[in-house]
Design an enzyme around this catalytic site. Structure first.
Site, PDB file in Angstrom:
ATOM      1  N   LEU A  16       9.339  -1.048   1.402  1.00  0.00           N
ATOM      2  CA  LEU A  16       8.249  -0.795   0.585  1.00  0.00           C
ATOM      3  C   LEU A  16       8.317   0.252  -0.328  1.00  0.00           C
ATOM      4  O   LEU A  16       7.661   0.503  -1.197  1.00  0.00           O
ATOM      5  CB  LEU A  16       6.843  -1.235   1.149  1.00  0.00           C
ATOM      6  CG  LEU A  16       6.608  -2.523   1.929  1.00  0.00           C
ATOM      7  CD1 LEU A  16       5.476  -2.506   2.535  1.00  0.00           C
ATOM      8  CD2 LEU A  16       6.845  -3.617   1.070  1.00  0.00           C
ATOM      9  N   ASP A 135      -4.744  15.561   3.483  1.00  0.00           N
ATOM     10  CA  ASP A 135      -4.010  15.400   2.245  1.00  0.00           C
ATOM     11  C   ASP A 135      -4.335  14.310   1.428  1.00  0.00           C
ATOM     12  O   ASP A 135      -3.886  13.315   1.220  1.00  0.00           O
ATOM     13  CB  ASP A 135      -2.537  14.870   3.041  1.00  0.00           C
ATOM     14  CG  ASP A 135      -1.265  14.726   2.025  1.00  0.00           C
ATOM     15  OD1 ASP A 135      -1.407  15.370   1.156  1.00  0.00           O
ATOM     16  OD2 ASP A 135      -0.476  14.010   2.050  1.00  0.00           O
TER      17      ASP A 135
END
Length: 528
Positions: A16, A135
């Site tokens: 992916l 993040d």
């Protein structure tokens, strides 16, 4: 990896995506047939047991967070045959927000707020569980498609971000390039992250979420023009952060106020929690924060042509609570004293003051300069900041305006002395007065002028006074929201022209007899 079996139970079907930390695959559980997303940790991190242990602890923490706005962690472990750490998560259908915004550009303010509101819901649960993401960025905000075209915002990559930050802090000998690659998302780092502080808390996530909102509204990040890591660290901490309305003039001031609050360099001046940020967004979304695929379109052209009222706040958030680094460029010559009250030495280093002109046209220039001073506009260099108008600054500005206009007026031409005639004593002329219209945002807020409650019609309040006089204006929605500004009555109108109430709760409850009007019960319910 395609076709291989991980830990004897997950068969890899296809890749992916991939990145510096490893790769993500679509896999199938051999026992149940369920399709999952399987992430493997490779490279240097995959060989460090302490990093793997931290990764598992964070993965378990994310797995305990019960909310639909965080990707579910289903399993984690190490494939013994390959010594390969892996993480199993729910398989999502859709795309991350970074890929979307790169294709479409900025989106409508209401849609951007709906997206960020859902992210706040996820962060609130994570922070309550003691997990700081570290993040947050559009690439980690996934637009997951659901039935009937509904879009759910899911936060990705809990567990990895903290490991990356911990290692970056412990690697004291690493250079900026290596540290930058470990951080992964320098454009979204908070000032304390950029400086490598060991005291990073949940408010760092709120800065990163504010940058993500900035990008959703304008199509770009504030520092995307910086390419060198060292320069980026300086800009994040000490450079000028362009207001979002500079790059997206159609953004309403109440939306710009949320961005401005999230992007304060001092953590103590930002939103103090994801709940507080969500509380500021909620009044701007009376229809809720549900997202559908039909909403995810570029900003309509009709909206792009609008210019919303400007938010009269700091155009560059406050400096961080750290000393200025010695490598910051310094001016070679000491700046001259500024004739403009409130102007910083950084601004004067760029432009030396010049004596006033004697032309009558200077009067108009003086009034224009006074308006800039009154609004608190300050520019210049890395240390340039823009401050809101306070009472002391307004008083100095008032005196300066009077002296400047007096000096600018042409001297009267000489004429023959008139024959003295007996006259009645002259009646002193009354100072000129002016009634100006001040705009209030939001329009339904209560307004006090010099401590007295005044009526507001469609968000407009009339102020009367002598030219140059100062009126203290308080805008509030009792008992939670309040802001105060000093407004100067000028010939061109009030300065500033608009008073915006940031939606940040203030402590305490108004006391009886304080002159504070109570918002009707129906209004309180709406905003709470």
């Amino acid at each position: 990896m395609i076709g291989t079996l991980i830990e004897g139970k997950y068969r890899i079907l296809r890749q992916l995506g991939a990145g510096a930390m490893g790769a993500v695959y679509q896999a199938e559980h051999t026992g149940t047939g369920r399709r999952v997303a399987l992430k493997v940790i490779t490279g240097e991190l995959g060989n460090r047991q302490d990093i793997i242990d931290r990764f598992w602890r964070e993965a378990r923490a994310a797995g305990r967070i019960d909310t639909q706005h965080i990707t579910q962690v289903l399993d984690s472990g190490v494939d013994r045959d390959r010594n390969l750490p892996y993480l199993v998560m729910e398989l999502l259908s859709g795309e991350d927000f970074l890929g979307f915004v790169k294709k479409t550009g900025p989106i409508a303010p209401e849609v951007a707020l709906r997206l960020i509101a859902q992210a706040c819901l996820g962060l609130r649960k994570a922070h309550d569980a003691g997990v700081v993401h570290r993040d947050i960025k559009p690439a980690n905000l996934f637009l997951a498609r659901r039935d009937a075209g509904e879009i759910i915002v899911k936060i990705l990559d809990f567990g990895i971000a903290k490991v990356v930050m911990d290692q970056a802090q412990e690697t004291e000998t690493a250079g900026l390039t290596k540290t930058g690659s470990l951080l992964g998302s320098p454009l979204y780092m908070s000032p304390e992250q950029a400086l490598g502080s060991k005291h990073i808390d949940h408010r760092s996530d709120l800065w990163s979420l504010g940058i993500s909102l900035y990008q959703a509204l304008s199509g770009r990040t504030p520092f995307d023009h910086i390419t060198a890591m060292g320069q980026l660290v300086v800009e994040i901490n000490y450079g000028r952060l362009a207001p979002v309305q500079e790059r997206a003039p159609w953004v309403p001031p109440e939306v710009a106020a949320i961005v401005d609050r999230a992007l304060q360099r001092k953590p103590s001046e930002r939103f103090q929690s994801a709940t507080e940020m969500l509380d500021a967004i909620t009044p701007l979304l009376p229809q809720g924060w549900t997202l559908t695929e039909s909403m995810l379109v570029p900003v309509p052209e009709a909206l792009r042509t609008r210019v919303a009222p400007r938010l009269m706040v700091s155009s560059s958030p406050s400096l961080p609570e750290v000393p200025v680094p010695t490598f910051l460029p310094q001016d070679q010559q000491a700046p001259q004293a500024s004739p403009h009250p409130g102007q910083t030495t950084g601004a004067m280093a760029r432009s030396q003051a010049t004596p006033p002109r004697t032309s009558p046209a200077r009067t108009l220039l003086a009034v224009g300069a006074a308006a800039l001073v009154t609004a608190g506009v300050v520019a210049g260099g890395y240390l340039a900041v823009r401050r809101s108008l306070d009472l002391a600054g307004a008083m100095r500005a008032q005196a300066w305006v009077a002296d400047t206009i007096k000096a600018a007026l042409p001297a009267p031409s000489p004429s023959p002395a008139p024959v003295p005639e007996p006259k009645a004593p002259a009646i002193p002329a009354e100072p000129p007065t002016r009634t100006v219209q001040l705009r209030i945002v939001p329009a339904h807020a209560s307004v006090e002028v010099d401590g007295k409650l005044v009526p507001s019609k469609n968000g407009i309040v009339e102020l009367s006074g002598e030219l140059g006089s100062i009126r203290r204006v308080r805008v509030f929605i009792a008992p939670r929201y309040s802001t105060e500004k000093s407004v100067v009555v000028t010939a061109e109108g009030p300065m500033p022209e608009t008073v915006v109430m940031p939606f940040s709760p203030v402590g305490g409850t108004p006391q009886a007899g304080s002159g504070t009007a109570q918002t009707p019960r129906s209004e309180r319910r709406k905003f709470e």
